[in-house]
Design a protein around this motif. Structure first.
Motif, PDB file in Angstrom:
ATOM      1  N   TRP A  14       0.851  -1.194   0.000  1.00  0.00           N
ATOM      2  CA  TRP A  14       0.000   0.000   0.000  1.00  0.00           C
ATOM      3  C   TRP A  14       0.879   1.233   0.000  1.00  0.00           C
ATOM      4  N   VAL A  15       0.259   2.403   0.147  1.00  0.00           N
ATOM      5  CA  VAL A  15       0.972   3.667   0.067  1.00  0.00           C
ATOM      6  C   VAL A  15       1.955   3.817   1.217  1.00  0.00           C
ATOM      7  N   THR A  16       2.843   4.785   1.091  1.00  0.00           N
ATOM      8  CA  THR A  16       3.825   5.062   2.135  1.00  0.00           C
ATOM      9  C   THR A  16       3.115   5.446   3.433  1.00  0.00           C
ATOM     10  N   GLN A  17       3.278   4.609   4.460  1.00  0.00           N
ATOM     11  CA  GLN A  17       2.700   4.888   5.775  1.00  0.00           C
ATOM     12  C   GLN A  17       3.406   4.002   6.794  1.00  0.00           C
ATOM     13  N   ALA A  18       3.080   4.192   8.069  1.00  0.00           N
ATOM     14  CA  ALA A  18       3.795   3.501   9.139  1.00  0.00           C
ATOM     15  C   ALA A  18       3.625   1.987   9.094  1.00  0.00           C
ATOM     16  N   GLN A  19       2.670   1.503   8.331  1.00  0.00           N
ATOM     17  CA  GLN A  19       2.513   0.067   8.108  1.00  0.00           C
ATOM     18  C   GLN A  19       3.814  -0.547   7.583  1.00  0.00           C
ATOM     19  N   PHE A  20       4.633   0.263   6.936  1.00  0.00           N
ATOM     20  CA  PHE A  20       5.881  -0.209   6.329  1.00  0.00           C
ATOM     21  C   PHE A  20       7.102   0.473   6.945  1.00  0.00           C
ATOM     22  N   VAL A  69      12.803   2.846   7.939  1.00  0.00           N
ATOM     23  CA  VAL A  69      13.772   3.059   9.017  1.00  0.00           C
ATOM     24  C   VAL A  69      15.101   2.396   8.662  1.00  0.00           C
ATOM     25  N   ALA A  70      15.039   1.164   8.134  1.00  0.00           N
ATOM     26  CA  ALA A  70      16.262   0.453   7.755  1.00  0.00           C
ATOM     27  C   ALA A  70      17.036   1.233   6.700  1.00  0.00           C
ATOM     28  N   GLN A  71      16.299   1.865   5.806  1.00  0.00           N
ATOM     29  CA  GLN A  71      16.940   2.671   4.772  1.00  0.00           C
ATOM     30  C   GLN A  71      17.534   3.949   5.370  1.00  0.00           C
ATOM     31  N   ASP A  72      16.732   4.641   6.183  1.00  0.00           N
ATOM     32  CA  ASP A  72      17.152   5.916   6.759  1.00  0.00           C
ATOM     33  C   ASP A  72      18.327   5.762   7.714  1.00  0.00           C
ATOM     34  N   LYS A  73      18.340   4.685   8.490  1.00  0.00           N
ATOM     35  CA  LYS A  73      19.383   4.484   9.502  1.00  0.00           C
ATOM     36  C   LYS A  73      20.639   3.809   8.949  1.00  0.00           C
ATOM     37  N   GLY A  74      20.624   3.512   7.667  1.00  0.00           N
ATOM     38  CA  GLY A  74      21.807   2.920   7.050  1.00  0.00           C
ATOM     39  C   GLY A  74      21.953   1.428   7.276  1.00  0.00           C
ATOM     40  N   PHE A  75      20.880   0.768   7.740  1.00  0.00           N
ATOM     41  CA  PHE A  75      20.975  -0.678   7.990  1.00  0.00           C
ATOM     42  C   PHE A  75      21.149  -1.459   6.693  1.00  0.00           C
ATOM     43  N   TYR A  76      20.513  -0.995   5.617  1.00  0.00           N
ATOM     44  CA  TYR A  76      20.688  -1.652   4.318  1.00  0.00           C
ATOM     45  C   TYR A  76      22.105  -1.406   3.794  1.00  0.00           C
ATOM     46  N   GLU A  77      22.548  -0.181   3.965  1.00  0.00           N
ATOM     47  CA  GLU A  77      23.902   0.158   3.507  1.00  0.00           C
ATOM     48  C   GLU A  77      24.947  -0.690   4.223  1.00  0.00           C
ATOM     49  N   GLU A  78      24.731  -0.922   5.519  1.00  0.00           N
ATOM     50  CA  GLU A  78      25.655  -1.755   6.292  1.00  0.00           C
ATOM     51  C   GLU A  78      25.730  -3.179   5.733  1.00  0.00           C
ATOM     52  N   GLU A  79      24.640  -3.607   5.105  1.00  0.00           N
ATOM     53  CA  GLU A  79      24.595  -4.948   4.503  1.00  0.00           C
ATOM     54  C   GLU A  79      24.978  -4.917   3.026  1.00  0.00           C
ATOM     55  N   ASP A  80      25.536  -3.786   2.596  1.00  0.00           N
ATOM     56  CA  ASP A  80      25.970  -3.617   1.205  1.00  0.00           C
ATOM     57  C   ASP A  80      24.803  -3.778   0.228  1.00  0.00           C
ATOM     58  N   LEU A  81      23.680  -3.140   0.591  1.00  0.00           N
ATOM     59  CA  LEU A  81      22.489  -3.193  -0.248  1.00  0.00           C
ATOM     60  C   LEU A  81      22.051  -1.794  -0.658  1.00  0.00           C
ATOM     61  N   ASN A  82      21.587  -1.682  -1.867  1.00  0.00           N
ATOM     62  CA  ASN A  82      20.977  -0.459  -2.369  1.00  0.00           C
ATOM     63  C   ASN A  82      19.504  -0.771  -2.604  1.00  0.00           C
ATOM     64  N   VAL A  83      18.650  -0.400  -1.636  1.00  0.00           N
ATOM     65  CA  VAL A  83      17.249  -0.807  -1.661  1.00  0.00           C
ATOM     66  C   VAL A  83      16.354   0.309  -2.204  1.00  0.00           C
ATOM     67  N   THR A  84      15.555  -0.036  -3.183  1.00  0.00           N
ATOM     68  CA  THR A  84      14.534   0.867  -3.722  1.00  0.00           C
ATOM     69  C   THR A  84      13.182   0.410  -3.204  1.00  0.00           C
ATOM     70  N   ILE A  85      12.463   1.308  -2.531  1.00  0.00           N
ATOM     71  CA  ILE A  85      11.153   0.979  -1.967  1.00  0.00           C
ATOM     72  C   ILE A  85      10.074   1.586  -2.852  1.00  0.00           C
ATOM     73  N   LEU A  86       9.247   0.725  -3.422  1.00  0.00           N
ATOM     74  CA  LEU A  86       8.168   1.183  -4.300  1.00  0.00           C
ATOM     75  C   LEU A  86       6.841   1.192  -3.545  1.00  0.00           C
ATOM     76  N   PRO A  87       6.218   2.358  -3.369  1.00  0.00           N
ATOM     77  CA  PRO A  87       4.912   2.396  -2.707  1.00  0.00           C
ATOM     78  C   PRO A  87       3.862   1.696  -3.554  1.00  0.00           C
ATOM     79  N   GLY A  88       2.824   1.199  -2.877  1.00  0.00           N
ATOM     80  CA  GLY A  88       1.695   0.614  -3.584  1.00  0.00           C
ATOM     81  C   GLY A  88       0.581   1.629  -3.696  1.00  0.00           C
TER      82      GLY A  88
END
Length: 328
Positions: free
Chosen positions: A30-36, A41-60
């Motif tokens: 669904w759309v961007t909201q706290a449900q996700f 948070v993982a993206q903002d806090k660099g948790f994905y970056e720490e795992e050497d990932l470049n994550v693209t989040i597509l809203p529904g």
């Protein structure tokens, strides 16, 4: 000269390291909201970056079917409700649950108390608002278990109103009850000026027909690729780190969600409240699917009377391969 070459080599190596991050595309339900929130948070806090990932989040959204997106190669992993995923699997789309951040269901039916509804048996001969596009499956199973037809109003039947993604049918008295989530639409009714005392709710969890929501799904064939499996293990590990951070810091998580809301439609009050309700649903999950929760979902879906959501026990619909490695 030797130092210059070394510096250049180092710069080149650093550039290569930056480019080496693995791309992951996540399709939300669904759309961007706290449900996700956990993913943002993982993206903002660099948790994905720490795992050497470049994550693209597509809203529904109302015109986006996550199962179609992943089937068409538009995403590596998608957030979906298990009923829709299992129904799609039976129809030939081999979705596999690789992680289950949500332990509990937030789905419920919210009704006007003044209609005389006080227990599920009172739902017969009423008009009930129901979401479709795969979200109707838990409701249909519940009605079947109650022995209530969904073919129209009668002593043993209900009129099913195809509900849009708003609460207007209840507010305008077009329906006696509507589908709501504990973290979203219910509060939209309250925000419209309705008192909680005027309402009665039936949580699917309490009715014993709750099905798993907001799991992470991938296509089965991709799990035969060791590189994809490794990428998903890192993705799930970082995502669960994001979810636990969001649970412990709900207001900050809500702010991060708002920062990612390109539509500008969300409000701080609503997102903070939503995050607190979402935290109740993710609490108790480390990300690994509980086989008992899975079986309860399957059993609920199989008891759909003449038109069950799925017609046979699924095989290979989930795996612990990702979470066993990600959470150790």
């Amino acid at each position: 000269m030797k130092y210059i070459m070394t510096a250049a080599a180092l710069a080149l190596a650093a550039g290569s390291a930056v480019q080496a991050a693995d791309d992951v595309t996540l399709q939300l339900k669904w759309v961007t909201q706290a449900q996700f929130a956990g993913y943002y948070v993982a993206q903002d806090k660099g948790f994905y970056e720490e795992e050497d990932l470049n994550v693209t989040i597509l809203p529904g959204g109302p015109d986006i079917a996550p199962t179609q997106v992943i089937a068409g190669g538009g995403a590596d992993v998608t957030v979906e409700w298990m009923p829709a995923a299992l129904a799609a699997r039976e129809k030939g789309l081999p979705l596999v649950n690789i992680a289950q951040p949500f332990k509990s269901s937030g789905m419920m039916l919210t009704c006007w108390k003044d209609t005389g509804i006080s227990e599920p048996a009172d739902l017969a001969n009423r008009t009930l608002g129901v979401w479709f596009f795969g979200n109707e499956f838990p409701f249909m199973s519940w009605m079947s278990q109650l022995g209530i037809s969904t073919e129209g109003k009668s002593e043993n039947g209900v009129e099913v109103l195809k509900q849009g993604f708003n609460v207007d049918p209840l507010l305008q008295r077009q329906a006696d009850c509507i589908s709501t989530m504990t973290y979203n639409e219910y509060w939209q009714v309250i925000d419209a000026g309705v008192s909680e005392d005027e309402l009665i709710t039936f949580k699917y969890e309490d009715q014993g027909v709750a099905t798993l929501e907001d799991g992470l799904y991938v296509l089965e064939d991709n799990l035969e690729d060791p590189e994809f499996v490794d990428k998903m293990q890192r993705f799930v590990r970082a995502s669960m780190k994001g979810w636990k951070y969001a649970e412990e810091n709900p207001d900050e998580a809500a702010e991060i969600v708002l920062d990612n809301d390109a539509s500008g439609a969300q409000t701080e009050t609503h997102q903070q409240r939503m995050m607190r309700e979402i935290a109740k649903l993710t609490s108790g999950s480390d990300g690994a699917l509980d086989p008992a929760d899975y079986q309860r979902t399957v059993d609920t879906l199989l008891t759909g009377g003449s038109s069950p959501v799925i017609t046979k026990e699924p095989e290979g619909a989930w795996t612990h391969v990702i979470t066993d490695a990600a959470l150790k």
